[in-house]
Scaffold this active site. Structure first.
Site, PDB file in Angstrom:
ATOM      1  N   VAL A  21      33.406  21.237  38.853  1.00 41.83           N
ATOM      2  CA  VAL A  21      34.764  20.710  39.107  1.00 41.83           C
ATOM      3  C   VAL A  21      35.214  20.924  40.556  1.00 41.83           C
ATOM      4  CG1 VAL A  21      35.609  20.849  36.715  1.00 41.83           C
ATOM      5  CG2 VAL A  21      35.903  22.830  38.252  1.00 41.83           C
ATOM      6  N   SER A  70      47.085  31.001  31.785  1.00 41.07           N
ATOM      7  CA  SER A  70      46.727  32.341  31.280  1.00 41.07           C
ATOM      8  C   SER A  70      47.984  33.190  31.222  1.00 41.07           C
ATOM      9  CB  SER A  70      45.727  32.978  32.261  1.00 41.07           C
ATOM     10  OG  SER A  70      45.549  34.345  31.973  1.00 41.07           O
ATOM     11  N   TYR A 104      41.757  35.516  40.393  1.00 38.77           N
ATOM     12  CA  TYR A 104      42.061  34.870  39.113  1.00 38.77           C
ATOM     13  C   TYR A 104      43.578  34.757  38.920  1.00 38.77           C
ATOM     14  CZ  TYR A 104      41.838  34.005  34.047  1.00 38.77           C
ATOM     15  OH  TYR A 104      41.973  33.462  32.788  1.00 38.77           O
ATOM     16  N   SER A 132      45.077  32.177  41.247  1.00 38.56           N
ATOM     17  CA  SER A 132      44.758  30.794  40.847  1.00 38.56           C
ATOM     18  C   SER A 132      45.546  30.390  39.606  1.00 38.56           C
ATOM     19  CB  SER A 132      43.257  30.642  40.589  1.00 38.56           C
ATOM     20  OG  SER A 132      42.853  31.411  39.461  1.00 38.56           O
ATOM     21  N   LYS A 133      45.722  31.323  38.672  1.00 39.49           N
ATOM     22  CA  LYS A 133      46.415  30.977  37.422  1.00 39.49           C
ATOM     23  C   LYS A 133      47.928  30.849  37.637  1.00 39.49           C
ATOM     24  CE  LYS A 133      42.854  30.575  34.694  1.00 39.49           C
ATOM     25  NZ  LYS A 133      42.505  29.296  34.058  1.00 39.49           N
ATOM     26  N   ILE A 160      41.368  36.279  24.440  1.00 42.66           N
ATOM     27  CA  ILE A 160      40.691  35.449  23.446  1.00 42.66           C
ATOM     28  C   ILE A 160      39.199  35.771  23.482  1.00 42.66           C
ATOM     29  CG2 ILE A 160      40.334  33.048  22.668  1.00 42.66           C
ATOM     30  CD1 ILE A 160      43.339  33.935  22.935  1.00 42.66           C
TER      31      ILE A 160
HETATM   32  N1  NAD Z   1      39.126  33.918  27.114  1.00 45.13           N
HETATM   33  C1  NAD Z   1      40.317  34.334  27.441  1.00 45.13           C
HETATM   34  O1  NAD Z   1      40.758  35.414  27.026  1.00 45.13           O
HETATM   35  C2  NAD Z   1      41.190  33.501  28.342  1.00 45.13           C
HETATM   36  C3  NAD Z   1      42.501  33.897  28.505  1.00 45.13           C
HETATM   37  C4  NAD Z   1      43.336  33.144  29.334  1.00 45.13           C
HETATM   38  C5  NAD Z   1      42.851  32.020  29.947  1.00 45.13           C
HETATM   39  N2  NAD Z   1      41.553  31.658  29.766  1.00 45.13           N
HETATM   40  C6  NAD Z   1      41.093  30.471  30.451  1.00 45.13           C
HETATM   41  O2  NAD Z   1      40.500  29.608  29.527  1.00 45.13           O
HETATM   42  C7  NAD Z   1      39.596  28.753  30.214  1.00 45.13           C
HETATM   43  C8  NAD Z   1      38.301  28.690  29.439  1.00 45.13           C
HETATM   44  O3  NAD Z   1      37.715  29.975  29.458  1.00 45.13           O
HETATM   45  P1  NAD Z   1      36.871  30.546  28.239  1.00 45.13           P
HETATM   46  O4  NAD Z   1      37.436  31.860  27.929  1.00 45.13           O
HETATM   47  O5  NAD Z   1      36.741  29.514  27.201  1.00 45.13           O
HETATM   48  O6  NAD Z   1      35.497  30.832  28.988  1.00 45.13           O
HETATM   49  P2  NAD Z   1      34.044  30.186  28.842  1.00 45.13           P
HETATM   50  O7  NAD Z   1      33.221  30.833  29.899  1.00 45.13           O
HETATM   51  O8  NAD Z   1      33.595  30.238  27.443  1.00 45.13           O
HETATM   52  O9  NAD Z   1      34.296  28.657  29.215  1.00 45.13           O
HETATM   53  C9  NAD Z   1      34.455  28.218  30.528  1.00 45.13           C
HETATM   54  C10 NAD Z   1      33.578  27.002  30.722  1.00 45.13           C
HETATM   55  O10 NAD Z   1      33.831  26.501  32.034  1.00 45.13           O
HETATM   56  C11 NAD Z   1      32.593  26.125  32.597  1.00 45.13           C
HETATM   57  N3  NAD Z   1      32.692  26.166  34.052  1.00 45.13           N
HETATM   58  C12 NAD Z   1      32.777  27.260  34.842  1.00 45.13           C
HETATM   59  N4  NAD Z   1      32.802  26.885  36.120  1.00 45.13           N
HETATM   60  C13 NAD Z   1      32.747  25.533  36.134  1.00 45.13           C
HETATM   61  C14 NAD Z   1      32.739  24.576  37.171  1.00 45.13           C
HETATM   62  N5  NAD Z   1      32.777  24.928  38.461  1.00 45.13           N
HETATM   63  N6  NAD Z   1      32.669  23.273  36.836  1.00 45.13           N
HETATM   64  C15 NAD Z   1      32.611  22.887  35.539  1.00 45.13           C
HETATM   65  N7  NAD Z   1      32.592  23.767  34.512  1.00 45.13           N
HETATM   66  C16 NAD Z   1      32.668  25.072  34.820  1.00 45.13           C
HETATM   67  C17 NAD Z   1      31.607  27.165  32.077  1.00 45.13           C
HETATM   68  O11 NAD Z   1      30.252  26.716  32.192  1.00 45.13           O
HETATM   69  C18 NAD Z   1      32.079  27.326  30.651  1.00 45.13           C
HETATM   70  O12 NAD Z   1      31.420  26.411  29.791  1.00 45.13           O
HETATM   71  C19 NAD Z   1      39.454  29.298  31.612  1.00 45.13           C
HETATM   72  O13 NAD Z   1      40.246  28.527  32.498  1.00 45.13           O
HETATM   73  C20 NAD Z   1      40.012  30.691  31.483  1.00 45.13           C
HETATM   74  O14 NAD Z   1      40.543  31.188  32.683  1.00 45.13           O
HETATM   75  C21 NAD Z   1      40.710  32.367  28.974  1.00 45.13           C
END
Ligand code: NAD
Length: 266
Positions: A66, A157, A170, A173-174, A203
């Site tokens: 991305v 987030s 992080y 950015s968020k 999560i």
């Molecule tokens: N898991 C949590 O507790 C949590 C909490 C708050 C926010 N988030 C946010 O949720 C979103 C998803 O995270 P997740 O927890 O499902 O993690 P995850 O690692 O399971 O999923 C993230 C996905 O993004 C892909 N990715 C990473 N860099 C990329 C890039 N440059 N281009 C395209 N794809 C890319 C990864 O390959 C992965 O498949 C993120 O933005 C994360 O910051 C997660």
């Protein structure tokens, strides 16, 4: 639910659960974008294997970083060539990279900002350009004011609102994508395009279950930090994302919904 869903970070965690949630609501055309080709292959095969009898989903999986704005343009072009439109765009791709503020290496700082902040912007720019061009999706409600041309949900987030130790890139950015989301809601409201964010708490996904983060996940989901006393599961975020995308949320715009087991109430 009709329409075409476009999900970045769609091969894992919250993005993958969102794809499943869209399918369970009847969406049949999905574009999954991820940097990780192996996970895209495995997950799309799983979606196809899990299809209910008589339900045919149409998947387009595209490997893309991305942060590559030219590649993102191409991805949107391919999505529109295949499906003709994008109704729901979920920008979930994200990474983390931990360090104390004064100890960040420039490249580590820039990578997180590039993926979580600039990457969301690059995707939104192309998603919006397409949404602006397309007709309104057929409105299911008797109240035609609820019709929409498109809807975007950015995955923010709890760290869009509060800091976390050793995680400045992080957190920065968020916080930034809250501003981006709200401004987008203002800029496009009159065109029938809504833009919202979701702010997940802790999560269980590959990010939080990784060896370097699992202790933080355990500590942060004790009842004194997360009133519900447990981590969330990706499906609990995905269901809210799909609702925010849907006509059901037709008057929700520029909002960042907290889905965090109560974390931010403390
Ligand atoms: N898991 C949590 O507790 C949590 C909490 C708050 C926010 N988030 C946010 O949720 C979103 C998803 O995270 P997740 O927890 O499902 O993690 P995850 O690692 O399971 O999923 C993230 C996905 O993004 C892909 N990715 C990473 N860099 C990329 C890039 N440059 N281009 C395209 N794809 C890319 C990864 O390959 C992965 O498949 C993120 O933005 C994360 O910051 C997660």
């Amino acid at each position: 639910m009709e329409g075409v869903a476009f999900i970045t970070g769609g091969a894992s965690g919250i993005g993958a659960a969102t794809a499943q949630a869209f399918i369970s609501k009847g969406v049949k055309s999905l574009v999954l974008v991820d940097i990780n080709q192996d996970n895209l292959d495995t997950f799309s095969q799983k979606l196809i294997n899990d299809q209910e009898e008589g339900v045919k989903i149409d998947l387009l999986t595209l490997q893309c970083d991305v942060t590559d704005e030219i590649a993102i343009k191409e991805v949107i072009k391919k999505a529109v060539e295949k499906f003709g439109r994008i109704d729901y765009a979920v920008n979930s791709a994200g990474i983390t990279n931990k360090s104390k503020v004064g100890e960040y290496k420039t490249e580590d700082w820039n990578r997180v900002i590039n993926v979580n902040q600039n990457g969301v912007f690059y995707c939104m720019r192309e998603e919006l350009a397409q949404m602006e061009k397309q007709n309104y999706l057929t409105c299911k409600s008797k109240d035609k004011c609820r019709a929409q041309r498109g809807s975007i949900v950015n995955v923010c987030s709890i760290n869009s609102f509060v800091a976390a130790k050793r995680n400045a890139a992080y957190v920065t950015s968020k916080h930034a994508i809250v501003g981006l989301t709200k401004t987008c809601a203002l800029d496009y409201a009159e065109q029938g395009i809504r833009c919202n964010g979701i702010a997940p708490g802790y999560i269980e996904t590959p990010i939080t279950l990784s060896p370097q983060n699992i202790e933080v996940l355990k500590k942060s989901t004790q009842p004194e930090k997360t009133p519900q006393g447990r981590p969330g599961i990706p499906e609990e975020i995905a269901d809210v994302i799909v609702f925010l995308c849907s006509e059901g949320a037709s008057y929700v715009n520029g909002a960042i919904w907290e889905v965090d087991g109560g974390f931010l109430t403390l």
